[in-house]
Design a protein around this motif. Sequence first.
Motif, mmCIF file in Angstrom:
data_model
loop_
_atom_site.group_PDB
_atom_site.id
_atom_site.type_symbol
_atom_site.label_atom_id
_atom_site.label_comp_id
_atom_site.label_asym_id
_atom_site.label_seq_id
_atom_site.Cartn_x
_atom_site.Cartn_y
_atom_site.Cartn_z
ATOM 1 N N PRO A 98 0.684 -0.867 -0.420
ATOM 2 C CA PRO A 98 -0.157 0.061 -0.221
ATOM 3 C C PRO A 98 0.443 1.360 -0.105
ATOM 4 C CG PRO A 98 -0.550 -1.627 1.806
ATOM 5 C CD PRO A 98 0.842 -2.313 1.107
ATOM 6 N N PHE A 99 1.938 1.538 0.641
ATOM 7 C CA PHE A 99 2.487 2.157 0.869
ATOM 8 C C PHE A 99 3.371 2.390 -1.131
ATOM 9 C CE2 PHE A 99 6.929 3.984 1.587
ATOM 10 C CZ PHE A 99 6.643 5.250 2.174
ATOM 11 N N LEU A 100 4.309 1.975 -1.391
ATOM 12 C CA LEU A 100 4.430 1.494 -2.925
ATOM 13 C C LEU A 100 3.946 1.911 -3.338
ATOM 14 C CD1 LEU A 100 6.958 -1.157 -2.759
ATOM 15 C CD2 LEU A 100 7.399 0.975 -2.206
ATOM 16 N N ASP A 101 2.488 1.788 -3.673
ATOM 17 C CA ASP A 101 1.356 1.906 -4.155
ATOM 18 C C ASP A 101 0.624 3.549 -4.479
ATOM 19 O OD1 ASP A 101 -1.391 2.214 -6.488
ATOM 20 O OD2 ASP A 101 -2.257 0.708 -4.672
ATOM 21 N N ALA A 102 1.170 4.094 -3.195
ATOM 22 C CA ALA A 102 0.718 5.029 -3.176
ATOM 23 C C ALA A 102 1.659 6.637 -2.883
ATOM 24 C CB ALA A 102 -0.018 6.204 -1.124
ATOM 25 N N LEU A 103 2.588 5.686 -2.602
ATOM 26 C CA LEU A 103 4.658 7.058 -2.772
ATOM 27 C C LEU A 103 4.121 6.690 -4.419
ATOM 28 C CD1 LEU A 103 7.013 8.059 -1.700
ATOM 29 C CD2 LEU A 103 7.843 5.626 -2.556
ATOM 30 N N ARG A 104 3.575 6.196 -5.158
ATOM 31 C CA ARG A 104 4.013 6.972 -7.078
ATOM 32 C C ARG A 104 3.416 7.890 -7.515
ATOM 33 N NH1 ARG A 104 0.164 2.876 -10.180
ATOM 34 N NH2 ARG A 104 -1.288 2.598 -9.084
ATOM 35 N N PHE A 105 2.423 8.302 -5.871
ATOM 36 C CA PHE A 105 1.189 9.579 -6.626
ATOM 37 C C PHE A 105 2.025 10.637 -5.920
ATOM 38 C CE2 PHE A 105 -1.478 5.732 -6.812
ATOM 39 C CZ PHE A 105 -1.763 6.250 -8.220
ATOM 40 N N VAL A 106 3.389 10.933 -5.618
ATOM 41 C CA VAL A 106 4.381 11.810 -5.199
ATOM 42 C C VAL A 106 4.965 12.838 -6.284
ATOM 43 C CG1 VAL A 106 3.778 11.823 -2.727
ATOM 44 C CG2 VAL A 106 6.084 10.999 -3.304
ATOM 45 N N SER A 107 5.023 13.946 -6.146
ATOM 46 C CA SER A 107 5.672 14.313 -7.510
ATOM 47 C C SER A 107 7.457 14.155 -7.111
ATOM 48 C CB SER A 107 5.893 15.852 -7.604
ATOM 49 O OG SER A 107 5.810 16.343 -6.622
ATOM 50 N N ASP A 108 7.567 14.492 -5.730
ATOM 51 C CA ASP A 108 9.088 13.683 -4.692
ATOM 52 C C ASP A 108 9.220 13.111 -4.114
ATOM 53 O OD1 ASP A 108 11.599 13.761 -4.242
ATOM 54 O OD2 ASP A 108 12.069 16.196 -4.889
ATOM 55 N N VAL A 109 9.693 11.223 -4.836
ATOM 56 C CA VAL A 109 9.246 10.754 -3.344
ATOM 57 C C VAL A 109 10.297 10.912 -1.575
ATOM 58 C CG1 VAL A 109 9.394 8.959 -4.950
ATOM 59 C CG2 VAL A 109 11.879 9.254 -4.387
ATOM 60 N N ARG A 110 11.548 11.672 -2.411
ATOM 61 C CA ARG A 110 12.158 12.168 -0.963
ATOM 62 C C ARG A 110 11.170 12.715 0.017
ATOM 63 N NH1 ARG A 110 16.757 14.969 -5.206
ATOM 64 N NH2 ARG A 110 14.770 15.566 -6.206
ATOM 65 N N SER A 111 10.192 13.805 -0.362
ATOM 66 C CA SER A 111 9.583 14.626 0.205
ATOM 67 C C SER A 111 8.449 13.945 1.227
ATOM 68 C CB SER A 111 7.872 15.539 -0.754
ATOM 69 O OG SER A 111 7.311 14.628 -0.879
ATOM 70 N N VAL A 112 8.622 12.649 0.931
ATOM 71 C CA VAL A 112 8.058 11.496 2.116
ATOM 72 C C VAL A 112 9.489 10.795 2.280
ATOM 73 C CG1 VAL A 112 6.659 9.514 2.548
ATOM 74 C CG2 VAL A 112 6.236 10.929 0.973
ATOM 75 N N LEU A 113 10.364 10.154 2.302
ATOM 76 C CA LEU A 113 11.201 9.153 2.789
ATOM 77 C C LEU A 113 12.086 10.717 3.100
ATOM 78 C CD1 LEU A 113 11.735 7.347 -0.756
ATOM 79 C CD2 LEU A 113 10.044 6.745 1.535
ATOM 80 N N SER A 114 12.205 11.844 3.223
ATOM 81 C CA SER A 114 13.143 12.403 3.835
ATOM 82 C C SER A 114 12.683 12.512 5.591
ATOM 83 C CB SER A 114 13.253 13.790 3.731
ATOM 84 O OG SER A 114 11.944 14.189 3.198
ATOM 85 N N ARG A 115 11.280 11.340 5.824
ATOM 86 C CA ARG A 115 10.870 11.241 7.218
ATOM 87 C C ARG A 115 12.260 10.877 7.905
ATOM 88 N NH1 ARG A 115 6.097 13.553 7.669
ATOM 89 N NH2 ARG A 115 4.811 14.706 5.505
#
Length: 159
Positions: A98-115
Amino acid sequence: VSEWYDLVVYTASLEVYGAGIADYLDNGRHILQRRYYRQHCELSNGLTKNLSLVSGDLSSVFILDNSPNAYRNFPDNAIPIKSWFSDAHDTALLCLLPFLDALRFVSDVRSVLSRNLHRAGFRGYLPANQLMSSSASSQTLNLDAYRRGFSNRRNSLSY
């Protein structure tokens, strides 16, 4: 997952070993065409993986790895996962879907993964909704809203 992402194998294993494993996982589907092996890693206090080889645009690149040293130079592109040792009951990858599925909709994965999931001890087995808090920011992944939308889509497809 291969319909969502361009899958790339990047392993610290020797090519003679890693290629056989990648071939086995690919199983003739041609979804693991791009492969990087130990000779593509950098030696700096251990082997590290240079994600710039995968793409010059790191906004759409993430690494799923069990070794924090492997992504030491790219922590904002990392999704840590626990090591796998022939455990038939291991569900770490399934829990990430579910996380990978949702991650594909962000314009920059680092905005989420930088947490800094890797620093928080995340190893691919927390429920996806515990990965981050919801926010109104367009750059923040809101899994609760995503799940509601996904659930509605799935229900409408079942009619």
